[in-house]
Every structure is written in structure tokens, then in C-alpha cells.
Design an enzyme around this catalytic site. Structure first.
Site, PDB file in Angstrom:
ATOM      1  CG  HIS A 310      -2.062   0.924   1.127  1.00 50.25           C
ATOM      2  ND1 HIS A 310      -1.975   2.263   1.402  1.00 50.25           N
ATOM      3  CD2 HIS A 310      -3.329   0.689   0.724  1.00 50.25           C
ATOM      4  CE1 HIS A 310      -3.151   2.825   1.184  1.00 50.25           C
ATOM      5  NE2 HIS A 310      -4.001   1.898   0.764  1.00 50.25           N
ATOM      6  CG  ASP A 368      -8.438  -4.117  -2.947  1.00 45.61           C
ATOM      7  OD1 ASP A 368      -7.668  -3.163  -3.080  1.00 45.61           O
ATOM      8  OD2 ASP A 368      -9.672  -4.027  -3.030  1.00 45.61           O
TER       9      ASP A 368
HETATM   10  C1  SDX Z   1      -6.208   0.065  -2.907  1.00 46.61           C
HETATM   11  O1  SDX Z   1      -4.303   4.546  -2.063  1.00 46.61           O
HETATM   12  C2  SDX Z   1      -5.272   3.937  -1.441  1.00 46.61           C
HETATM   13  O2  SDX Z   1      -5.662   4.322  -0.368  1.00 46.61           O
HETATM   14  C3  SDX Z   1      -5.887   2.759  -2.187  1.00 46.61           C
HETATM   15  C4  SDX Z   1      -6.912   1.953  -1.397  1.00 46.61           C
HETATM   16  C5  SDX Z   1      -8.187   2.740  -1.169  1.00 46.61           C
HETATM   17  O3  SDX Z   1      -8.929   2.392  -0.254  1.00 46.61           O
HETATM   18  O4  SDX Z   1      -8.491   3.672  -1.987  1.00 46.61           O
HETATM   19  O5  SDX Z   1      -6.387   1.550  -0.170  1.00 46.61           O
HETATM   20  C6  SDX Z   1      -7.342   0.708  -2.195  1.00 46.61           C
HETATM   21  O6  SDX Z   1      -5.978   0.395  -4.043  1.00 46.61           O
HETATM   22  C7  SDX Z   1      -5.329  -0.901  -2.169  1.00 46.61           C
HETATM   23  C8  SDX Z   1      -4.113  -1.392  -3.023  1.00 46.61           C
HETATM   24  C9  SDX Z   1      -4.596  -2.491  -3.946  1.00 46.61           C
HETATM   25  N1  SDX Z   1      -3.546  -2.838  -4.919  1.00 46.61           N
HETATM   26  C10 SDX Z   1      -2.917  -4.031  -4.838  1.00 46.61           C
HETATM   27  O7  SDX Z   1      -3.091  -4.863  -3.955  1.00 46.61           O
HETATM   28  C11 SDX Z   1      -1.966  -4.283  -6.006  1.00 46.61           C
HETATM   29  C12 SDX Z   1      -0.637  -4.855  -5.472  1.00 46.61           C
HETATM   30  N2  SDX Z   1       0.038  -3.795  -4.753  1.00 46.61           N
HETATM   31  C13 SDX Z   1       1.078  -3.039  -5.468  1.00 46.61           C
HETATM   32  O8  SDX Z   1       0.761  -2.809  -6.807  1.00 46.61           O
HETATM   33  C14 SDX Z   1       1.530  -1.817  -4.671  1.00 46.61           C
HETATM   34  O9  SDX Z   1       1.750  -2.234  -3.396  1.00 46.61           O
HETATM   35  C15 SDX Z   1       0.651  -0.585  -4.630  1.00 46.61           C
HETATM   36  C16 SDX Z   1       0.221  -0.146  -5.984  1.00 46.61           C
HETATM   37  C17 SDX Z   1      -0.556  -0.828  -3.788  1.00 46.61           C
HETATM   38  C18 SDX Z   1       1.483   0.528  -3.987  1.00 46.61           C
HETATM   39  O10 SDX Z   1       2.470   0.876  -4.925  1.00 46.61           O
HETATM   40  P1  SDX Z   1       3.746   1.699  -4.443  1.00 46.61           P
HETATM   41  O11 SDX Z   1       3.401   2.674  -3.396  1.00 46.61           O
HETATM   42  O12 SDX Z   1       4.439   2.200  -5.670  1.00 46.61           O
HETATM   43  O13 SDX Z   1       4.608   0.529  -3.787  1.00 46.61           O
HETATM   44  P2  SDX Z   1       5.809   0.794  -2.823  1.00 46.61           P
HETATM   45  O14 SDX Z   1       6.523   2.044  -3.211  1.00 46.61           O
HETATM   46  O15 SDX Z   1       5.316   0.675  -1.407  1.00 46.61           O
HETATM   47  O16 SDX Z   1       6.752  -0.462  -3.142  1.00 46.61           O
HETATM   48  C19 SDX Z   1       7.921  -0.592  -2.394  1.00 46.61           C
HETATM   49  C20 SDX Z   1       8.600  -1.845  -2.912  1.00 46.61           C
HETATM   50  C21 SDX Z   1       8.897  -1.827  -4.395  1.00 46.61           C
HETATM   51  O17 SDX Z   1      10.040  -2.669  -4.583  1.00 46.61           O
HETATM   52  P3  SDX Z   1      11.530  -2.000  -4.596  1.00 46.61           P
HETATM   53  O18 SDX Z   1      11.514  -0.924  -5.672  1.00 46.61           O
HETATM   54  O19 SDX Z   1      11.736  -1.422  -3.206  1.00 46.61           O
HETATM   55  O20 SDX Z   1      12.446  -3.170  -4.900  1.00 46.61           O
HETATM   56  O21 SDX Z   1       7.723  -2.972  -2.711  1.00 46.61           O
HETATM   57  C22 SDX Z   1       7.453  -3.571  -3.963  1.00 46.61           C
HETATM   58  C23 SDX Z   1       7.714  -2.517  -5.013  1.00 46.61           C
HETATM   59  O22 SDX Z   1       8.042  -3.128  -6.244  1.00 46.61           O
HETATM   60  N3  SDX Z   1       6.047  -3.965  -3.938  1.00 46.61           N
HETATM   61  C24 SDX Z   1       5.606  -5.179  -4.204  1.00 46.61           C
HETATM   62  C25 SDX Z   1       4.211  -5.133  -4.016  1.00 46.61           C
HETATM   63  N4  SDX Z   1       3.861  -3.899  -3.641  1.00 46.61           N
HETATM   64  C26 SDX Z   1       4.996  -3.184  -3.609  1.00 46.61           C
HETATM   65  N5  SDX Z   1       6.253  -6.314  -4.600  1.00 46.61           N
HETATM   66  C27 SDX Z   1       5.491  -7.400  -4.797  1.00 46.61           C
HETATM   67  N6  SDX Z   1       4.131  -7.443  -4.616  1.00 46.61           N
HETATM   68  C28 SDX Z   1       3.474  -6.318  -4.236  1.00 46.61           C
HETATM   69  N7  SDX Z   1       2.137  -6.341  -4.072  1.00 46.61           N
END
Ligand code: SDX
Length: 434
Positions: A310, A368
Site C-alpha cells: 500500500h 483487497d
Molecule cells: C487500494 O491509495 C489507497 O488508499 C488505495 C486503497 C483505497 O482504499 O483507496 O487503499 C485501495 O488500491 C489498495 C491497493 C490495492 N492494490 C494491490 O493490492 C496491487 C498490489 N500492490 C502493489 O501494486 C503496490 O503495493 C501498490 C500499488 C498498492 C502501492 O504501490 P507503491 O506505493 O508504488 O509501492 P511501494 O513504493 O510501497 O513499493 C515498495 C517496494 C517496491 O520494490 P523495490 O523498488 O523497493 O524493490 O515494494 C514492492 C515494489 O516493487 N512492492 C511489491 C508489491 N507492492 C509493492 N512487490 C510485490 N508485490 C506487491 N504487491
């Protein structure tokens, strides 16, 4: 230059210029540095793609603390609202700022109930889609078209119009969602029944058929109401920010909500609940979890562990914690406690939360991760999961839109950019090109 404690000093090391930027105090959580004069006085833009450190507005609606895993609507903790309240009571709280009296709640519920019918002409609109159209595609189209029917509530300068439009959106989303579903299964649309609750009505419009009586399961009705409370609002997430930006141009409220639905659909946002079920289906068995975790950790593999991570929560999403517990209760009471998909989700969570990659990056289950399992247990098809999210989030979208439009100093949102393209160059006639 004073050393006012409520400002920060910025010094441009290129030329020694120095400015004081005021700090805007928050009611709780981080204060904000007002950079409104930054470009005018220093000639620089600030750069924050993804808005990791940027407050786009001030709001009194929702507060969340990503480190603590806290979420509050108008100051009330989500855990207390989940335990004691109901969706329409929380909707009233979000729109009007206070929990309603019994009389206020009855009046508000009555207004929403009596706005739930759709214009009969919209039936033709649904029939224009192929049966295999994704319900979110139908919802985006139908909601965007509502301003064609409701000219009496699109004058956004009129507070009464804004209120009626908000009521209409909240009331009609379940009817539009159910009609989208009925179209996809080739069954006749079911009209709203004013004697039913908000979620009872949705279940009835989705699953009742003309040939027999449909019994609304109170467990399902209550579970849906609770899940909807948890999805009502969430600060300036991608879809809410989209609604605010669309609204800042003066677009009508129905068009603004349609833009929010479009943004929510993405698998990185509200589309994740559908993606989680598809992912669990793809994983299939606990023995395959390590291979999928390896893919999730591989920078070169676009696969992400859906339902994990998140932008704000670097702790367990409080909504996921509540829904996880609900899974146990709902599955047990709907007689499906042994759902292998739920068992697989629990094992996936357990293994991921003990994996260094996820621990170091503070990746926890988000709202989710478990919600789809409950929707599935309620008989809601996977392609309707994000539609469910959109129904609930409509309350947050309209509340955020009303808050913004109601401000006397509201201006169009117009971000700038860091230009990295070609410097100026002259046109070359085609004969002289390589
Ligand atoms: C919702 O914003 C909100 O409030 C949204 C929400 C709402 O109520 O409106 O809460 C609802 O959208 C929840 C999120 C649902 N999406 C998912 O579950 C999709 C999977 N999650 C990822 O796509 C990701 O975690 C996001 C999109 C949710 C957040 O993206 P960020 O902020 O760009 O991720 P981050 O900067 O925290 O990531 C840090 C690291 C990265 O790796 P490095 O560059 O450090 O090596 O963590 C990795 C990311 O690649 N990472 C993941 C991951 N999420 C982040 N790696 C594997 N699986 C994941 N799910």
C-alpha cells in the site's frame, strides 16, 4: 528573516537566495509546508511523481496513519464504526460531518431509498452492451451518462443541487451495478424494493428472478453492509484524487464520479480485489506459493502479489484485519468454512509476512486481499468485485467532491512538469529528412 517556528527556510545553494515557507498545521498527522510561492519566488517546480510527499488539498473527512495502521472517518475509528454503525449512517456522517439522530437517519435513509430507481430510458443503454461486457465498463458509461437525465442537479454553484446529486449517486449506484450484472447473465432487471435495506436491495436486484421468491440472507446483508463501510473513503487515493481533479474544472458531479470509477478499475487500485481472486486461482495450491513469491520479488517480472502492499499503510491495513475476521465468520455461517481459496489465502499471508522481501518493504495485506473471498462466498461473481468497491466508494467520492466544491477559494487543479524532451528545434521538410 525571522526564525518563525511555523515556517521552514529554503536556501538555493546555486545563488544563495533564501525564502521562508509557512507550515500549515494539521489537526493530527503530518503538518504541511505551503509551497504555493515556491515557483514564483525561487523559479523551481517541486518534483514528486506519485505524490509520495505531496498533500493535494486539505480535508476534514478521513484520517489515516500508515505507520500505525489507523483509519478514521470524521474522527471515528473504523473499528468502532464497523462494530456499531451501518453504511447509511456512516454515509450521513461523511456528507454532513456528524453521526445522525434517529430522526435524521430515518429521513436520510428515506431520501436515498426514494432516489434508487433509474430513468426507464437507461434500460436501452444497458442493452447496447454485449453480454460479456465487463460490469465496470458498463458502470463507467452509465454513470457518465446520468447528467443527460438529471439537469435539475448539475448546477454545482447551487448547494441544494450538489446535495441532490450526491443523494442520487449514492442511491443509484446499487441499481446500476445490479442492472450491469443482470445484463451480463441475460436476466431481466429487478426494480428497487423500497421496503429493503441498502444492501438487501442490492442483493435482491442482483439475485431475484421473476419465477420465484428470493430470500435475502441476513448474514450476507450484514456482511455486505460492513464491507461497504470499510470501503467508503480513504483520503486522497488515486480515484478520489481523480474525482477532485475532474471536479476542479467545474465538470458535473456525475461525470466526476464516472472518472473516479475509471481510475478505481486499475488492478493497482480497486481492481485488485478481482485480481486477488484470479491470482489465488492461478496459484491453485499451497505448494505453488514459493514460486509465485519468487515472481513477486523478481524486478524483471511484472507479477505483483495482488492484495499486498500500500502506498500509505506500512503496517497491516486496519480494514484487511476486520475483513479477515469477517471471512471466518461469514464462511462459517454460510457453510463454506472449508473454502480452499480462503485456506490458500491464509497460508499465502502467513508465508509472505515471514519473507524478508515483504518484511523489509513493509508489505502487508490491504483491504483487497480478503474482500473478494467474502464477495465470492456471497455468490457475487469476480468481475463484480470492483463494482462493489465503487458502490461503497461513491460515498467518499461525493463527500470529497462536495468538500472541495464548497470551498470559497476552490481553483482548477493544474500540475506542472519537469520537461525532459527536446530543446527547441526547427521544422525539417520531408525531402530533407533521412
Ligand atoms: C487500494 O491509495 C489507497 O488508499 C488505495 C486503497 C483505497 O482504499 O483507496 O487503499 C485501495 O488500491 C489498495 C491497493 C490495492 N492494490 C494491490 O493490492 C496491487 C498490489 N500492490 C502493489 O501494486 C503496490 O503495493 C501498490 C500499488 C498498492 C502501492 O504501490 P507503491 O506505493 O508504488 O509501492 P511501494 O513504493 O510501497 O513499493 C515498495 C517496494 C517496491 O520494490 P523495490 O523498488 O523497493 O524493490 O515494494 C514492492 C515494489 O516493487 N512492492 C511489491 C508489491 N507492492 C509493492 N512487490 C510485490 N508485490 C506487491 N504487491
Amino acid at each position: 528573516m525571522g526564525n518563525d517556528k511555523d515556517s521552514i527556510t529554503v536556501i538555493d545553494n546555486r545563488n544563495g537566495r533564501q525564502i521562508e515557507l509557512p507550515i500549515r498545521k494539521a489537526a493530527q498527522g503530518p503538518d504541511a509546508v505551503d509551497i504555493g510561492r515556491f515557483f514564483h519566488e525561487l523559479g523551481y517546480f517541486t518534483y514528486d511523481p506519485g505524490f509520495l510527499s505531496t498533500a493535494s488539498c486539505h480535508s476534514a473527512l478521513t484520517y489515516l496513519d500508515g505507520t500505525q495502521g489507523m483509519l478514521q472517518y470524521r474522527g471515528y475509528p473504523i473499528e468502532q464504526l464497523a462494530e456499531h454503525s451501518n453504511f447509511l449512517e456512516v454515509a450521513h456522517l461523511m456528507l454532513y460531518g456528524e453521526l445522525p439522530s434517529r430522526e435524521e437517519l430515518d429521513k436520510f435513509s428515506g431520501i436515498i431509498t426514494h432516489h434508487s430507481m433509474l430513468n426507464e430510458a437507461l434500460k436501452g443503454f444497458f442493452r447496447g452492451f454485449y453480454h460479456d461486457a465487463h460490469p465496470m465498463a458498463i458502470m463507467v458509461g452509465v454513470v457518465g451518462s446520468l447528467s443527460a437525465f438529471y439537469h435539475d442537479s448539475t448546477d454545482i454553484s447551487n448547494p441544494r443541487h450538489r446535495e441532490i446529486a450526491a443523494h442520487r449517486m449514492i442511491a443509484k449506484m446499487p441499481s446500476i451495478a445490479a442492472a450491469s450484472y443482470k445484463h451480463s447473465v441475460g436476466e431481466p432487471q429487478v426494480y428497487p424494493d423500497n421496503s429493503l435495506s441498502y444492501t438487501g436491495n442490492l442483493l435482491n436486484m442482483m439475485f431475484a428472478v421473476p419465477c420465484e421468491t428470493y430470500e435475502i440472507d441476513p448474514v450476507a446483508e450484514k456482511a455486505l453492509d460492513l464491507i461497504f463501510i470499510l470501503h467508503i473513503d480513504h483520503e486522497q487515493n488515486a480515484s478520489t484524487s481523480t474525482v477532485r481533479l475532474a471536479g476542479s474544472s467545474g465538470a458535473n458531479p456525475f461525470a466526476c464520479i464516472a472518472s473516479g470509477i475509471a481510475a478505481l478499475w486499475g488492478p493497482a487500485h480497486g481492481g485488485a480485489n478481482e485480481a486477488v481472486l484470479n491470482m489465488l486461482d492461478q496459484i491453485g495450491d499451497v505448494k505453488n506459493i514459493p514460486a509465485f513469491l519468487d515472481r513477486a520479488k523478481d524486478r524483471h517480472d511484472p507479477f505483483r502479489l495482488m492484495g499486498f502492499g500500500h502506498r500509505v499503510y506500512k503496517n497491516y491495513d486496519p480494514r484487511a484485519r476486520i475483513i479477515r475476521q469477517m471471512c471466518h465468520d461469514v464462511l462459517a455461517r454460510l457453510g463454506d468454512a472449508s473454502d480452499p481459496m480462503f485456506e490458500l489465502a491464509l497460508r499465502l499471508e502467513e508465508i509472505a509476512l515471514n519473507d524478508d522481501y515483504f518484511i523489509q518493504r513493509k508489505l502487508y495485506p490491504n483491504v483487497d486481499f480478503y474482500s473478494g473471498l467474502i464477495y465470492k462466498a456471497l455468490g457475487i461473481p469476480t468481475n463484480m468485485f470492483t463494482v462493489m468497491f465503487a458502490i461503497a466508494r461513491t460515498v467518499g467520492w461525493v463527500a470529497q467532491w462536495m468538500e472541495m466544491i464548497g470551498e470559497h477559494d476552490q481553483r482548477i487543479g493544474r500540475p506542472r512538469q519537469l520537461y525532459v524532451g527536446h530543446r527547441q528545434r526547427d521544422y525539417v521538410p520531408i525531402e530533407q529528412r533521412g
